[in-house]
Design an enzyme around this catalytic site. Structure first.
Site, PDB file in Angstrom:
ATOM      1  N   ARG A  66       4.080  25.261 -23.277  1.00  0.00           N
ATOM      2  CA  ARG A  66       4.076  25.792 -21.908  1.00  0.00           C
ATOM      3  C   ARG A  66       4.532  24.721 -20.919  1.00  0.00           C
ATOM      4  O   ARG A  66       5.239  24.998 -19.953  1.00  0.00           O
ATOM      5  CB  ARG A  66       2.671  26.284 -21.541  1.00  0.00           C
ATOM      6  CG  ARG A  66       2.303  27.579 -22.249  1.00  0.00           C
ATOM      7  CD  ARG A  66       0.817  27.879 -22.134  1.00  0.00           C
ATOM      8  NE  ARG A  66       0.397  28.037 -20.765  1.00  0.00           N
ATOM      9  CZ  ARG A  66      -0.815  27.721 -20.297  1.00  0.00           C
ATOM     10  NH1 ARG A  66      -1.736  27.231 -21.098  1.00  0.00           N
ATOM     11  NH2 ARG A  66      -1.102  27.901 -19.033  1.00  0.00           N
ATOM     12  N   SER A 111      -6.693  29.398 -22.048  1.00  0.00           N
ATOM     13  CA  SER A 111      -6.594  28.015 -22.500  1.00  0.00           C
ATOM     14  C   SER A 111      -7.878  27.243 -22.159  1.00  0.00           C
ATOM     15  O   SER A 111      -8.476  26.569 -23.007  1.00  0.00           O
ATOM     16  CB  SER A 111      -5.369  27.373 -21.829  1.00  0.00           C
ATOM     17  OG  SER A 111      -5.398  25.986 -21.933  1.00  0.00           O
ATOM     18  N   LYS A 131     -11.507  26.581 -24.999  1.00  0.00           N
ATOM     19  CA  LYS A 131     -12.028  25.249 -25.331  1.00  0.00           C
ATOM     20  C   LYS A 131     -13.502  25.123 -24.938  1.00  0.00           C
ATOM     21  O   LYS A 131     -14.303  24.544 -25.659  1.00  0.00           O
ATOM     22  CB  LYS A 131     -11.183  24.174 -24.633  1.00  0.00           C
ATOM     23  CG  LYS A 131      -9.796  24.053 -25.269  1.00  0.00           C
ATOM     24  CD  LYS A 131      -8.887  23.091 -24.524  1.00  0.00           C
ATOM     25  CE  LYS A 131      -8.378  23.682 -23.258  1.00  0.00           C
ATOM     26  NZ  LYS A 131      -7.224  23.011 -22.635  1.00  0.00           N
ATOM     27  N   HIS A 161     -16.373  22.529 -15.663  1.00  0.00           N
ATOM     28  CA  HIS A 161     -14.931  22.300 -15.810  1.00  0.00           C
ATOM     29  C   HIS A 161     -14.286  22.383 -14.437  1.00  0.00           C
ATOM     30  O   HIS A 161     -14.561  23.306 -13.674  1.00  0.00           O
ATOM     31  CB  HIS A 161     -14.297  23.348 -16.732  1.00  0.00           C
ATOM     32  CG  HIS A 161     -12.815  23.187 -16.838  1.00  0.00           C
ATOM     33  ND1 HIS A 161     -12.230  22.296 -17.721  1.00  0.00           N
ATOM     34  CD2 HIS A 161     -11.802  23.745 -16.132  1.00  0.00           C
ATOM     35  CE1 HIS A 161     -10.917  22.339 -17.563  1.00  0.00           C
ATOM     36  NE2 HIS A 161     -10.637  23.206 -16.609  1.00  0.00           N
ATOM     37  N   ASP A 205      -4.345  25.881 -28.864  1.00  0.00           N
ATOM     38  CA  ASP A 205      -4.097  25.532 -27.466  1.00  0.00           C
ATOM     39  C   ASP A 205      -3.269  24.263 -27.347  1.00  0.00           C
ATOM     40  O   ASP A 205      -2.421  24.133 -26.461  1.00  0.00           O
ATOM     41  CB  ASP A 205      -5.422  25.362 -26.704  1.00  0.00           C
ATOM     42  CG  ASP A 205      -5.155  25.105 -25.229  1.00  0.00           C
ATOM     43  OD1 ASP A 205      -4.589  26.000 -24.579  1.00  0.00           O
ATOM     44  OD2 ASP A 205      -5.470  24.005 -24.738  1.00  0.00           O
TER      45      ASP A 205
HETATM   46  N1  URA Z   1      -5.797  23.235 -18.090  1.00  0.00           N
HETATM   47  C1  URA Z   1      -5.883  23.743 -19.338  1.00  0.00           C
HETATM   48  O1  URA Z   1      -6.677  23.289 -20.158  1.00  0.00           O
HETATM   49  N2  URA Z   1      -5.054  24.761 -19.657  1.00  0.00           N
HETATM   50  C2  URA Z   1      -4.179  25.313 -18.787  1.00  0.00           C
HETATM   51  O2  URA Z   1      -3.485  26.234 -19.139  1.00  0.00           O
HETATM   52  C3  URA Z   1      -4.115  24.766 -17.507  1.00  0.00           C
HETATM   53  C4  URA Z   1      -4.946  23.721 -17.169  1.00  0.00           C
END
Ligand code: URA
Length: 422
Positions: A168, A183, A187, A82, A161
């Site tokens: 957010r 967050s 995932k 990621h 999320d």
């Molecule tokens: N990417 C995400 O998936 N979540 C965040 O809070 C910030 C960047």
């Protein structure tokens, strides 16, 4: 329980209990908690932070808000990567097939770009016919057959999320290390990978420009991964200047394919191989990614993964009808090209979106003809500006107006990977 008590407790610096957090996350997922109360709690968290116990409970509740994928039927070791995102970051397009060619299964659930940072799905969609959406069965079948998938997350993966992130985004509550860590990691944990390498970027084009904040985020995410049984390592990498020479969807796919063919810019190759090496260790494979990249096997996997999702890897990528030039005002050696400015220029040219629901142009973007360390003459072309709408050029030129630093001496070599967090 009621939301006001949670908001007041957090506002006043008290720790929330696991049951309170579970109640809040299930309430927001089910639509029982109104947006204004959720937003107030998020702002209190931005302000007060979270304790380790709160973060663990928050992340577990987020994972539990949806479906957790089970990849245990795969014969290959699963490992994913990621990136916190940046300008010209097309690493996934090379790394995903490269790692599958090395013997891993790579379940990449990716996102779309927002603002100046690009999204992997937007890039892949520049390929004729390629489709981002796969259901669970198709996702697993492709992992079995090809070993590599880049796809959009299904709606039942961490639905909390999706709701919280949208909130957010419009309430100034994105910039919180625990909220970002929960967050991202919820995932990745729900996607079912056994190993995870995080590319946490710092510098002007990164989400968190300050390297110390990047390291803090990396440590938080590594710890969360480990506590949920995902073997996690992070590299801190430089995003002060664009990665590679292109920013923009089809332009980046072209550069990724050049890299898979054994070429590509040195900085992109270096970051990709550094991440690949970490993934190889996590997956316990005995393979040399440099050799696999040079052998063409990663290119074969790329073609298979594009084809499996309806894309035609042989089809020419779309080309912009309008190409303008950005020129150097003076002569000398390029000391720096600001990543944020290039990202904003690509965005203004049409490569990115302002609102989540906007479309993007496949052809728009910036191709750097000159990069840091190159000597240039006054008036020489530094970059091509690609667009399908010439009215966008002025805004792109404006974004680039102070992007270039020219000096008289050759800059020292950029260190691309500055720390490793385990
Ligand atoms: N990417 C995400 O998936 N979540 C965040 O809070 C910030 C960047």
């Amino acid at each position: 329980m009621n939301a006001v008590d949670l908001i007041i407790a957090k506002r006043d610096g008290h720790e929330l209990g696991g049951e309170q957090i579970d109640w809040f996350i299930s309430g927001i997922t089910a639509g029982r908690i109104p947006a204004e109360q959720a937003a107030a709690l998020l702002m209190a968290i931005v302000w007060r932070g979270m304790t380790g116990r709160e973060l663990a409970a928050w992340t577990a509740a987020m994972i539990g808000s949806g479906h957790r994928l089970d990849l245990s039927s795969l014969e290959r070791p699963t490992v994913d990567k990621h990136s916190t995102g940046g300008v010209g970051d097309k690493v996934s397009l090379v790394l995903c097939p490269l790692m599958a060619a090395c013997g891993a299964a790579v379940p990449q659930l990716s996102g779309r770009g927002l603002g100046h940072t690009g999204g992997t799905l937007d890039k892949m969609e520049a390929i004729s016919g390629w489709r981002a959406e796969l259901n669970h069965e198709q996702f697993l079948a492709q992992l079995h057959e090809v070993g590599a998938v880049i796809t959009a997350a299904t709606a039942d993966l961490v639905p909390a999320d999706r709701i919280l992130y949208a909130l957010r985004d419009v309430t100034g509550t994105v910039a919180s290390i625990p909220l970002i860590a929960a967050s991202i990691m919820s995932k990745k944990i729900a996607e079912g990978t056994s190993g995870l390498v995080l590319d946490v970027k710092f510098g002007s084009g990164a989400f968190l420009p300050d390297p110390a904040e990047g390291e803090m985020l990396a440590r938080t995410m590594v710890e969360l991964g480990r506590s949920h049984g995902v073997d996690t390592v992070a590299l801190i990498t430089d995003m002060d200047q664009p990665l590679g020479r292109t920013a923009g969807n089809a332009l980046e796919v072209t550069e990724a394919v050049e890299t898979l063919a054994g070429g590509g810019p040195a900085d992109l190759v270096e970051v990709t191989l550094a991440l690949a090496q970490e993934m190889i260790s996590l997956a316990d494979l005995d393979t040399d990614p440099t050799e696999v990249l040079a052998s063409g096997r990663a290119m074969d996997t790329w073609q298979a993964m594009v084809t499996a999702q309806g894309g035609n890897p042989e089809a020419p990528l779309p080309i912009a009808p309008v190409v303008d030039h950005w020129k150097s005002p003076t002569g000398g050696v390029i000391d720096r090209i600001d990543a944020l400015a290039v990202g904003v220029a690509a965005w203004r040219l049409g490569a990115g979106r302002v609102h989540k629901e906007d479309g993007v142009s496949a052809v728009a973007g910036v191709r750097l003809r000159r990069v840091c360390g190159d000597r240039v003459a006054a008036g020489e072309v530094i970059a091509e500006l690609h667009t399908d709408n010439p009215s966008r050029l002025a805004a792109a030129h404006e974004a680039l107006s102070s992007a270039l630093t020219i000096s008289e001496t050759t800059p020292s070599r950029r260190q691309l990977v500055t720390a490793r967090i385990v």
